[in-house]
Design a protein around this motif. Structure first.
Motif, PDB file in Angstrom:
ATOM      1  N   ASP A 201       0.833  -1.197   0.000  1.00 42.63           N
ATOM      2  CA  ASP A 201       0.000   0.000   0.000  1.00 42.63           C
ATOM      3  C   ASP A 201       0.870   1.250   0.000  1.00 42.63           C
ATOM      4  N   ASN A 202       1.399   1.611  -1.162  1.00 45.01           N
ATOM      5  CA  ASN A 202       2.074   2.902  -1.257  1.00 45.01           C
ATOM      6  C   ASN A 202       1.724   3.556  -2.590  1.00 45.01           C
ATOM      7  N   VAL A 203       2.105   4.832  -2.735  1.00 42.79           N
ATOM      8  CA  VAL A 203       1.649   5.605  -3.885  1.00 42.79           C
ATOM      9  C   VAL A 203       2.160   5.021  -5.199  1.00 42.79           C
ATOM     10  N   GLN A 204       3.418   4.591  -5.193  1.00 38.84           N
ATOM     11  CA  GLN A 204       3.968   4.077  -6.451  1.00 38.84           C
ATOM     12  C   GLN A 204       3.247   2.816  -6.923  1.00 38.84           C
ATOM     13  N   GLN A 205       3.005   1.947  -5.962  1.00 40.23           N
ATOM     14  CA  GLN A 205       2.316   0.699  -6.287  1.00 40.23           C
ATOM     15  C   GLN A 205       0.912   1.000  -6.815  1.00 40.23           C
ATOM     16  N   CYS A 206       0.224   1.914  -6.134  1.00 38.82           N
ATOM     17  CA  CYS A 206      -1.142   2.246  -6.542  1.00 38.82           C
ATOM     18  C   CYS A 206      -1.150   2.856  -7.941  1.00 38.82           C
ATOM     19  N   SER A 207      -0.148   3.683  -8.240  1.00 36.52           N
ATOM     20  CA  SER A 207      -0.066   4.286  -9.577  1.00 36.52           C
ATOM     21  C   SER A 207       0.038   3.205 -10.641  1.00 36.52           C
ATOM     22  N   THR A 208       0.915   2.241 -10.384  1.00 39.56           N
ATOM     23  CA  THR A 208       1.098   1.143 -11.336  1.00 39.56           C
ATOM     24  C   THR A 208      -0.227   0.433 -11.593  1.00 39.56           C
ATOM     25  N   LEU A 209      -0.915   0.119 -10.508  1.00 42.18           N
ATOM     26  CA  LEU A 209      -2.169  -0.627 -10.643  1.00 42.18           C
ATOM     27  C   LEU A 209      -3.239   0.214 -11.332  1.00 42.18           C
ATOM     28  N   LEU A 210      -3.287   1.510 -11.020  1.00 39.90           N
ATOM     29  CA  LEU A 210      -4.287   2.386 -11.647  1.00 39.90           C
ATOM     30  C   LEU A 210      -4.054   2.488 -13.156  1.00 39.90           C
ATOM     31  N   HIS A 211      -2.786   2.630 -13.549  1.00 40.02           N
ATOM     32  CA  HIS A 211      -2.463   2.671 -14.976  1.00 40.02           C
ATOM     33  C   HIS A 211      -2.889   1.382 -15.662  1.00 40.02           C
ATOM     34  N   MET A 212      -2.592   0.275 -15.017  1.00 44.68           N
ATOM     35  CA  MET A 212      -2.902  -1.027 -15.597  1.00 44.68           C
ATOM     36  C   MET A 212      -4.420  -1.173 -15.798  1.00 44.68           C
ATOM     37  N   LEU A 213      -5.191  -0.798 -14.774  1.00 44.87           N
ATOM     38  CA  LEU A 213      -6.652  -0.917 -14.878  1.00 44.87           C
ATOM     39  C   LEU A 213      -7.205   0.020 -15.955  1.00 44.87           C
ATOM     40  N   ASP A 214      -6.679   1.241 -15.991  1.00 46.34           N
ATOM     41  CA  ASP A 214      -7.144   2.209 -16.988  1.00 46.34           C
ATOM     42  C   ASP A 214      -6.881   1.694 -18.403  1.00 46.34           C
ATOM     43  N   ASP A 215      -5.710   1.101 -18.582  1.00 49.23           N
ATOM     44  CA  ASP A 215      -5.366   0.505 -19.876  1.00 49.23           C
ATOM     45  C   ASP A 215      -6.389  -0.549 -20.299  1.00 49.23           C
ATOM     46  N   VAL A 216      -6.731  -1.414 -19.368  1.00 46.76           N
ATOM     47  CA  VAL A 216      -7.670  -2.505 -19.679  1.00 46.76           C
ATOM     48  C   VAL A 216      -9.032  -1.925 -20.066  1.00 46.76           C
ATOM     49  N   ILE A 217      -9.511  -0.968 -19.261  1.00 51.32           N
ATOM     50  CA  ILE A 217     -10.835  -0.389 -19.517  1.00 51.32           C
ATOM     51  C   ILE A 217     -10.860   0.319 -20.877  1.00 51.32           C
ATOM     52  N   GLN A 218      -9.787   1.045 -21.183  1.00 49.84           N
ATOM     53  CA  GLN A 218      -9.733   1.754 -22.466  1.00 49.84           C
ATOM     54  C   GLN A 218      -9.596   0.783 -23.645  1.00 49.84           C
ATOM     55  N   HIS A 219      -8.705  -0.192 -23.478  1.00 48.18           N
ATOM     56  CA  HIS A 219      -8.412  -1.126 -24.569  1.00 48.18           C
ATOM     57  C   HIS A 219      -9.668  -1.863 -25.026  1.00 48.18           C
ATOM     58  N   TYR A 220     -10.461  -2.323 -24.048  1.00 46.65           N
ATOM     59  CA  TYR A 220     -11.658  -3.100 -24.391  1.00 46.65           C
ATOM     60  C   TYR A 220     -12.922  -2.246 -24.371  1.00 46.65           C
ATOM     61  N   GLN A 221     -12.736  -0.932 -24.135  1.00 42.68           N
ATOM     62  CA  GLN A 221     -13.884   0.000 -24.115  1.00 42.68           C
ATOM     63  C   GLN A 221     -14.995  -0.485 -23.176  1.00 42.68           C
ATOM     64  N   ILE A 222     -14.600  -0.809 -21.948  1.00 45.88           N
ATOM     65  CA  ILE A 222     -15.559  -1.375 -21.002  1.00 45.88           C
ATOM     66  C   ILE A 222     -16.274  -0.236 -20.266  1.00 45.88           C
ATOM     67  N   PRO A 223     -17.595  -0.193 -20.300  1.00 45.33           N
ATOM     68  CA  PRO A 223     -18.306   0.849 -19.561  1.00 45.33           C
ATOM     69  C   PRO A 223     -18.329   0.525 -18.067  1.00 45.33           C
ATOM     70  N   THR A 224     -17.190   0.684 -17.432  1.00 46.58           N
ATOM     71  CA  THR A 224     -17.113   0.488 -15.983  1.00 46.58           C
ATOM     72  C   THR A 224     -16.023   1.402 -15.461  1.00 46.58           C
ATOM     73  N   GLN A 225     -15.761   1.340 -14.151  1.00 40.10           N
ATOM     74  CA  GLN A 225     -14.779   2.218 -13.538  1.00 40.10           C
ATOM     75  C   GLN A 225     -13.779   1.381 -12.746  1.00 40.10           C
TER      76      GLN A 225
END
Lengths: 466, 277
Positions: A201-225
């Protein structure tokens, strides 16, 4: 009979005394281990039944006159009383707690009436009436309270049922997390949020995970958050650093001291909400706070002020509703058997939390869950899931095979979500449902495809060839 | 062979990347029979870990057997004696049901063993306290191999208090034990809350100058010690680091950061296979 010095109830030749509203509320609570641990529970079944009769006679007005935690001492009390809608309250101001139950169950009390009353009802009033309601009452009234929220899709519509896809991994391994995400999406889960509890639980780790999730949502155009369930101060740092943050997560409690133990206060939550709103990442709405709560958190922080744990929990909903959240999740069985001992207590608490949250206007979901040292099993979870879905619960967790390998507890699975949708004919959030159909994951009859949709198949193949 | 009426998931290859229960297949949309029964079996094991009482003499026997097999320790008569003279204690929780509902009682020593503890009091650097906690299986599997890994490199100038074994105990019960024995530090080895995939996880808690006002913020914890979790050499390494740093700084808890951690730098890319192009 209520007096300034407490409450007196004569039953036959016996006389019962409760010295204040907090004691009366605690003793009227259905039995649970956390109240026994806090030494606030009724000592006998009879004392509990008497307390419930006595509580039924308390006028709703009294909750506005007698703060359970003094106004001067607690910012949650101040929030609750300052936000109270006195105008709307006139409709119910003449009622006792017992009358209020009858009113809520009555056919004139419609969804619209409940929506117009939500700010007239304080968390303590909601807690009080829940204590004299049976499980079927909690289900029936909650079902009438429709709460719909939006960010990139629409959650909580009648006839719909959403899930948080929870792809946790004990070392935050990106491939491991992605594997669980793919499993969940192909089982039609993830419309409430794709939300990771980070192992580190630190900022760098969270950034990595947030980027990864955002990539997935954008790549597959998933209407979720997406959401990484880290401390609100970490999320704020991520927002300031330009990391893609959809939802702001925070655990909250029902007393200022509980929130202090979480390292938060109301001003901090407001700051985080403002920062996230400024990103304008929602497409169909701007509900972007995600709160988690659970009975027992105040006692565990020694911040309960002698209140019972269910009343503390309802007060946490008073905090939540100030911030127009997308999702509020009561993590009902996670805290352990010293607060909720067995399947019966977990079930009752889940129904109470869902009811109180909905009555107060919140988009309630429930982490239908248990730990291995609680007297509970999968059958208890099946029961609670089925009850909550009938009560109109907005969302549950979805996790591979019910086993959270990072947090070490059991919650509802992707399969469980399909079970309840099939049983009751419930659909995912409409935007997400459309996406599932366009991807050939699920057809109009809720049937899941046997094959992997082409875009996923392509990436899976690339991984195998790697 | 594929069981009839089970629809398998064509992404089973992903199982190699996570212990999460993915690609389970389905019967209709529900769990296939074998997966449902496998889950029940694992829950049963976790339940047994919580409810099977720890057999103290069996545990001590296990430790002695391990010591006698370890080349660096087999000749150490002092350690054999240390095990033989273990003081067995109970918390104030009378049974498992009460233990589970009253963590406060699990933190308090029962009066029965206190006299023996007092008679054994001295001026010690370190007390080792074995506590059943929430998993007897964790203690049976991990205490002996951990000790054999850890004891040989323990600084010989550190004086060990008599070994204690506490039944129906929580972490904080080590405070009272160490205080009564008059030990400067206490190392509690305890069975952790069992997970479905890890019913046998042991935790290690170090506290400096434990007393009645000690809180959890005053402790340092090393978690998930088990086969398939944190290895015994790694756990022993962390334990030595904590004990030595705590002695040097004369404190423990949040002010004693654990810098023995190996930093994982593998998470440099934020792309997963799902979005790799």
């Amino acid at each position: 009979m209520s007096t300034r010095s407490g409450f007196q109830y004569v039953f036959g030749t016996q006389s019962f005394h409760f010295s204040n509203l907090a004691e009366l509320m605690a003793k009227a609570s259905p039995l649970r281990s956390g109240d026994v641990l806090a030494n606030v529970a009724a000592h006998t079944e009879q004392e509990r039944a008497i307390a419930q009769m006595c509580l039924a006679d308390v006028p709703l007005k009294r909750f506005l006159q007698e703060a359970l935690i003094p106004y001067e001492q607690d910012e949650v009390t101040r929030l609750i009383l300052d936000e109270h809608d006195a105008q709307a309250f006139q409709r119910i101001s003449h009622l006792t707690v017992g009358d209020f139950r009858n009113f809520l169950l009555g056919d004139t009390c419609t969804t619209e009436v409940l929506q117009s009353l939500k700010m007239a009802i304080t968390p303590e009033m909601a807690a009080a009436v829940s204590k004299i309601m049976r499980n079927q009452d909690l289900i029936l009234v909650a079902k009438k309270c429709s709460v719909v929220t939006q960010f990139r899709n629409t959650i909580g519509l009648p006839g719909h049922f959403s899930t948080r896809l929870q792809p946790n991994h004990p070392t935050d391994d990106l491939t491991g997390i992605a594997a669980s995400i793919m499993d969940g999406l192909l089982y039609a889960n993830g419309d409430a949020v794709i939300g990771i509890n980070p192992a580190t639980d630190n900022v760098q780790q969270c950034s990595t995970l947030l980027h990864m999730l955002d990539d997935v949502i954008q790549h597959y155009q998933i209407p979720t958050q997406s959401c990484v369930l880290t401390h609100v101060t970490n999320t704020l740092e991520c927002i300031h650093a330009g990391i893609p943050v959809d939802l702001v997560f925070q655990s909250i409690g029902g007393t200022e001291a509980t929130n202090d133990s979480f390292g938060i206060n109301l001003a901090l939550l407001a700051e985080a909400q403002d920062a996230a709103l400024s990103q304008q990442r929602g497409t169909v709405g701007q509900n972007l706070m995600y709160f988690e709560t659970g009975q027992g958190s105040s006692l565990s922080a020694n911040a309960h002020h002698g209140l019972d744990q269910q009343t503390c929990e309802a007060r946490a909903y008073g905090v939540a509703r100030t911030f127009n959240p997308l999702l509020v999740n009561t993590v009902v069985g996670f805290i352990g058997p010293e607060y909720l001992y067995d399947g019966k207590q977990i079930t009752r608490a889940g129904l109470e939390d869902h009811f109180c949250g909905k009555l107060l206007g919140l988009p309630m979901g429930c982490d239908v869950c248990y730990t291995n040292h609680a007297e509970a099993d999968q059958n208890d979870m099946d029961n609670l899931l089925t009850l909550l879905a009938n009560a109109g619960c907005n969302f549950i967790m979805g996790i591979p095979g019910s086993d959270d390998i990072m947090l070490n507890y059991q919650t509802t699975s992707f399969h469980d979500a399909l079970y309840i949708r099939k049983l009751l004919g419930l659909k995912p959030a409409p935007e997400f449902e459309q996406w599932l159909q366009s991807m050939d994951i699920m057809d109009k009859q809720f049937s899941i495809s046997d094959a992997i949709p082409a875009p996923f198949a392509k990436n899976l193949k690339a991984l195998q060839n790697h | 062979m594929k069981p009839p009426f089970v629809i398998q998931n064509p992404w089973e290859t992903l199982k190699q990347f996570t212990d999460a229960r993915i690609a389970l297949g389905r019967a209709g949309s529900s769990l296939p029979t074998h997966e449902m029964l496998k889950f029940q079996m694992e829950h049963a094991m976790a339940r047994d870990a919580v409810h099977l009482p720890l057999n103290g003499s069996e545990l001590l026997g296990e430790i002695k057997t391990h010591l006698s097999r370890a080349s660096e320790l087999s000749a150490r008569a002092d350690l054999q004696k240390w095990i033989d003279q273990t003081i067995t204690l109970n918390s104030q929780a009378e049974n498992r049901d009460q233990y589970l509902q009253r963590p406060d009682l699990g933190r308090c020593l029962h009066s029965a063993g206190i006299d023996e503890l007092k008679r054994s009091a001295g001026d010690f650097d370190l007390a080792i306290c074995l506590v059943d906690g929430l998993s007897s299986i964790a203690m049976m599997r991990n205490v002996a191999p951990f000790l054999v890994e850890w004891l040989p490199s323990l600084d010989p100038s550190i004086s060990l208090a008599p070994l204690t074994l506490v039944m129906q105990g929580r972490v904080a019960i080590g405070d009272a034990v160490a205080q009564t024995l008059n030990a400067k530090q206490v190392l509690v080895l305890i069975g952790e809350r069992p997970g479905l995939s890890s019913p046998d996880s042991m935790g290690l808690y170090l506290t400096y100058a434990p007393n009645a006002t000690t809180t959890d913020a005053d402790r340092n914890c090393v978690s998930n010690i088990r086969l398939g979790g944190l290895s015994y050499p790694d756990a022993a390494h962390k334990a030595h680091y904590l004990i030595n740093e705590s002695r040097r700084l004369q404190l423990s808890g949040v002010q004693l950061k654990e810098r023995s951690e190996v930093v994982d730098n593998t998470l440099t890319s934020a792309k997963s296979f799902l979005t790799a192009r």
